[in-house]
Motif scaffolding. Structure first.
Motif, PDB file in Angstrom:
ATOM      1  N   HIS A 104       0.832  -1.205   0.000  1.00 33.34           N
ATOM      2  CA  HIS A 104       0.000   0.000   0.000  1.00 33.34           C
ATOM      3  C   HIS A 104       0.866   1.253   0.000  1.00 33.34           C
ATOM      4  O   HIS A 104       1.826   1.345   0.762  1.00 33.34           O
ATOM      5  CB  HIS A 104      -0.879  -0.007   1.263  1.00 33.34           C
ATOM      6  N   ILE A 121       0.128   3.663  11.675  1.00 30.24           N
ATOM      7  CA  ILE A 121       0.315   2.423  10.920  1.00 30.24           C
ATOM      8  C   ILE A 121       1.428   1.584  11.524  1.00 30.24           C
ATOM      9  O   ILE A 121       1.328   0.357  11.626  1.00 30.24           O
ATOM     10  CB  ILE A 121       0.573   2.734   9.429  1.00 30.24           C
ATOM     11  N   THR A 145       0.364  -0.625  14.230  1.00 32.71           N
ATOM     12  CA  THR A 145      -0.404  -1.828  13.869  1.00 32.71           C
ATOM     13  C   THR A 145       0.509  -3.032  13.647  1.00 32.71           C
ATOM     14  O   THR A 145       0.030  -4.152  13.473  1.00 32.71           O
ATOM     15  CB  THR A 145      -1.228  -1.604  12.590  1.00 32.71           C
ATOM     16  N   VAL A 189       3.975  -0.584   4.016  1.00 28.75           N
ATOM     17  CA  VAL A 189       3.172   0.596   3.677  1.00 28.75           C
ATOM     18  C   VAL A 189       4.093   1.794   3.490  1.00 28.75           C
ATOM     19  O   VAL A 189       4.988   2.046   4.304  1.00 28.75           O
ATOM     20  CB  VAL A 189       2.133   0.907   4.780  1.00 28.75           C
ATOM     21  N   ILE A 207      -5.876  -0.833   5.762  1.00 30.48           N
ATOM     22  CA  ILE A 207      -4.667  -1.219   6.502  1.00 30.48           C
ATOM     23  C   ILE A 207      -4.842  -2.595   7.104  1.00 30.48           C
ATOM     24  O   ILE A 207      -3.917  -3.418   7.143  1.00 30.48           O
ATOM     25  CB  ILE A 207      -4.358  -0.179   7.595  1.00 30.48           C
ATOM     26  N   THR A 234      -3.807  -5.309   4.860  1.00 33.65           N
ATOM     27  CA  THR A 234      -2.413  -5.325   4.424  1.00 33.65           C
ATOM     28  C   THR A 234      -1.653  -6.378   5.204  1.00 33.65           C
ATOM     29  O   THR A 234      -1.467  -6.232   6.408  1.00 33.65           O
ATOM     30  CB  THR A 234      -1.751  -3.944   4.630  1.00 33.65           C
TER      31      THR A 234
END
Length: 224
Positions: free
Chosen positions: A4, A28, A31, A86, A219, A222
């Motif tokens: 991403h 992000i 995560t 990402v 997300i 992903t």
């Protein structure tokens, strides 16, 4: 594999895109995904974009579209090889303000976007378009950066072929309104996800929360 690319762009200086980029990259990373935060100034120092920096500095103060496309391809390829999940980029894609300033017309810019789409495949792209009234955003930028920035910004636009109509902040705001309409029209023709955020009634934490809410399903899908 890089799954991403989240490109945060704004319709005007002072809309808070850099603050939003930092917030999204931090979120992000929490995560568990690996994240590369590509700041706006990084385009002058990242190895993949060395051809862009060199071409811009050669005296013409512009860059050929094919150089932008190939450098973007190289950046995504490098990130893929490094195992980054990402990419969060500040004003990297889709280069529309620069292309307009350098004098490219709408069909030419549309072709650049089509080639950029191919260059980043199979990475999924989301463009977060941060929008405010340009007059308000420009005033905010002047307060933040100072009067010297105002003079620099107006002179920069006035010196470029596609923005020579700019001679003060009101004419800059008029240009940015036209550019916003063009940007949204061009983005609508791409296969990318586009999230448009009107920040006129939002502060930075509210903006970040709004964007996170819309990005969460993407997300979550992903792998990392």
């Amino acid at each position: 594999m890089t799954r991403h690319l989240i490109a945060v762009v704004g319709n005007s200086p002072g809309v808070g895109k850099s603050t939003l980029c930092h917030s999204l990259a931090t979120w992000i990373a929490h995560t568990g995904a690996t994240v590369d935060h590509f700041r706006e100034a990084d385009i002058l120092t990242r190895p993949a974009f060395r051809p862009v920096a060199e071409e811009f500095a050669d005296g013409n103060n512009s860059v050929r579209p094919e150089t932008l496309i190939e450098s973007t391809r190289a950046y995504v390829t490098e990130s893929r090889a490094a195992g980054i999940d990402v990419l969060v980029t500040d004003a990297l894609l889709p280069f529309i303000p620069s292309l307009v300033a350098w004098g490219h017309d709408e069909p030419a810019i549309a072709q650049v976007l089509r080639e950029l789409t191919t260059a980043v495949e199979p990475t999924q792209v989301t463009v977060v378009y941060v929008h405010d009234d340009p007059s308000t955003a420009l005033d905010r930028a002047v307060v933040r950066e100072g009067s010297a920035w105002e003079s620099w910004y107006i002179a920069k636009l006035a010196a470029s072929p596609g923005t020579r109509s700019v001679h003060d902040l009101p004419s800059a705001a008029t240009h940015l309104r036209h550019e916003a309409t063009l940007t949204l029209r061009l983005l609508a023709a791409t296969p990318w996800n586009v999230i448009t955020v009107d920040v006129s009634a939002l502060d930075a934490p509210q903006t970040a929360a709004h964007v996170r809410h819309q990005l969460t399903p993407l997300i979550a899908s992903t792998p990392h």
